[in-house]
Design a protein around this motif. Sequence first.
Motif, PDB file in Angstrom:
ATOM      1  N   HIS A  11      -7.966  -1.219   0.441  1.00  0.00           N
ATOM      2  CA  HIS A  11      -6.444  -1.200   1.101  1.00  0.00           C
ATOM      3  C   HIS A  11      -6.848  -1.437   2.676  1.00  0.00           C
ATOM      4  O   HIS A  11      -7.798  -1.336   2.986  1.00  0.00           O
ATOM      5  CB  HIS A  11      -6.083   0.082   0.964  1.00  0.00           C
ATOM      6  CG  HIS A  11      -6.393   1.083   1.460  1.00  0.00           C
ATOM      7  ND1 HIS A  11      -7.389   1.934   1.308  1.00  0.00           N
ATOM      8  CD2 HIS A  11      -5.962   1.451   2.937  1.00  0.00           C
ATOM      9  CE1 HIS A  11      -7.433   2.842   2.356  1.00  0.00           C
ATOM     10  NE2 HIS A  11      -6.580   2.668   3.415  1.00  0.00           N
ATOM     11  N   TYR A  71       0.879  -1.157  -0.143  1.00  0.00           N
ATOM     12  CA  TYR A  71      -0.090  -0.005  -0.170  1.00  0.00           C
ATOM     13  C   TYR A  71       0.705   1.197  -0.033  1.00  0.00           C
ATOM     14  O   TYR A  71       0.610   2.271  -0.717  1.00  0.00           O
ATOM     15  CB  TYR A  71      -0.874  -0.044   1.256  1.00  0.00           C
ATOM     16  CG  TYR A  71      -1.837   1.024   1.387  1.00  0.00           C
ATOM     17  CD1 TYR A  71      -2.897   1.599   0.234  1.00  0.00           C
ATOM     18  CD2 TYR A  71      -1.829   2.092   2.655  1.00  0.00           C
ATOM     19  CE1 TYR A  71      -3.344   2.636   0.624  1.00  0.00           C
ATOM     20  CE2 TYR A  71      -2.406   3.222   2.489  1.00  0.00           C
ATOM     21  CZ  TYR A  71      -3.414   3.414   1.624  1.00  0.00           C
ATOM     22  OH  TYR A  71      -4.097   4.700   1.637  1.00  0.00           O
ATOM     23  N   LEU A  87      -7.967   1.276  -7.863  1.00  0.00           N
ATOM     24  CA  LEU A  87      -7.494   0.933  -6.579  1.00  0.00           C
ATOM     25  C   LEU A  87      -8.944   0.485  -5.788  1.00  0.00           C
ATOM     26  O   LEU A  87      -9.622   1.386  -5.477  1.00  0.00           O
ATOM     27  CB  LEU A  87      -6.906   1.987  -5.717  1.00  0.00           C
ATOM     28  CG  LEU A  87      -6.787   1.594  -4.021  1.00  0.00           C
ATOM     29  CD1 LEU A  87      -5.529   0.703  -4.151  1.00  0.00           C
ATOM     30  CD2 LEU A  87      -5.963   2.938  -3.484  1.00  0.00           C
ATOM     31  N   GLU A 122      -4.283  -0.548   5.821  1.00  0.00           N
ATOM     32  CA  GLU A 122      -3.164   0.125   6.348  1.00  0.00           C
ATOM     33  C   GLU A 122      -2.480  -0.956   7.505  1.00  0.00           C
ATOM     34  O   GLU A 122      -1.173  -0.794   7.578  1.00  0.00           O
ATOM     35  CB  GLU A 122      -3.420   1.478   6.990  1.00  0.00           C
ATOM     36  CG  GLU A 122      -3.680   2.365   6.064  1.00  0.00           C
ATOM     37  CD  GLU A 122      -3.608   3.818   6.418  1.00  0.00           C
ATOM     38  OE1 GLU A 122      -4.637   4.538   6.322  1.00  0.00           O
ATOM     39  OE2 GLU A 122      -2.698   3.998   7.015  1.00  0.00           O
ATOM     40  N   ALA A 142      -2.725  -3.540  -0.501  1.00  0.00           N
ATOM     41  CA  ALA A 142      -3.703  -2.799  -1.323  1.00  0.00           C
ATOM     42  C   ALA A 142      -3.910  -3.593  -2.561  1.00  0.00           C
ATOM     43  O   ALA A 142      -3.224  -4.565  -2.881  1.00  0.00           O
ATOM     44  CB  ALA A 142      -2.984  -1.172  -2.028  1.00  0.00           C
TER      45      ALA A 142
END
Length: 275
Positions: free
Chosen positions: A126, A83, A123, A128, A133
């Motif tokens: 995702h 990501y 995209l 974190e 991602a």
Amino acid sequence: MKLTKMIKTIAVAGLSLSATVAAHADNKEAARKVFADNVPSVLGVRGLLKIEASMNGQPAGSQEKQLTTNGVVVADGLVAVAYRTIKPDLSANIASRPGLKLESDLAEIKVLDSSGEEYDAKLVLHDEDLGLAFVAIDPKGDKAKDFKVKAVDVSKDVEVKHLDELVGIGRLPENMRSEGRVSLGSVAAIVTRPRTLYIVQGVAMSNPIFTQAGEFIGLTVALKDSGGAPVLIPAKYLRKVLDQAKAKQAELANAPAKEEPKEDKPAEPNEPKAE
């Protein structure tokens, strides 16, 4: 040392060195096969990062930056990427500037296959915490129907130990014709809490990592407070969010022509998955 004993010692040392050289040759040959088998599934990913700055609520400028990275096909038309290689953490830029706010958006995403062909992509998801991602081939793109890249097998849980040898696969930048790149790395440290992670060396960021036997272990990502070292996130964590990514990918395919599903974060545990 008598001459006879010295000759025997030298002979034993020679045999040991020969065995070591042979083992290294075998490892390289195995790594070359892993590379040849899997490099078609490793793609280049390019995007345009648009950054808008404001100071105390007032516009303070904008900037555009082209980002390039690698990804690996993990399902039909779905590419896993580290990501932070497509959405850099901008917080370090504002730490000493009270009132400064930076917002970024990733646009014009392209996926490049082994022949250099470009495909429009989006995209779609995702996470974190996992550093992952997912980029999906845009079904409305001109060449979407031509995308035929095989996915790697992410169904296995492969455990590795300290100093185990790893095979990392990536691609060179476009100005070097996006040629495949292979590297041999190793496991430097193993973190077991709150989840199992491998700190690795000798391999690049956002590269799929394989064993010498060709088994997919996971993807190298950047995690917060990891000091910038590539962290190998095992396949089982990738699978935990893969269904959500597929659902968002399907939503992308079924959206009306002028609508696009917004990129989403994974649902919290026990929450219904995105559809």
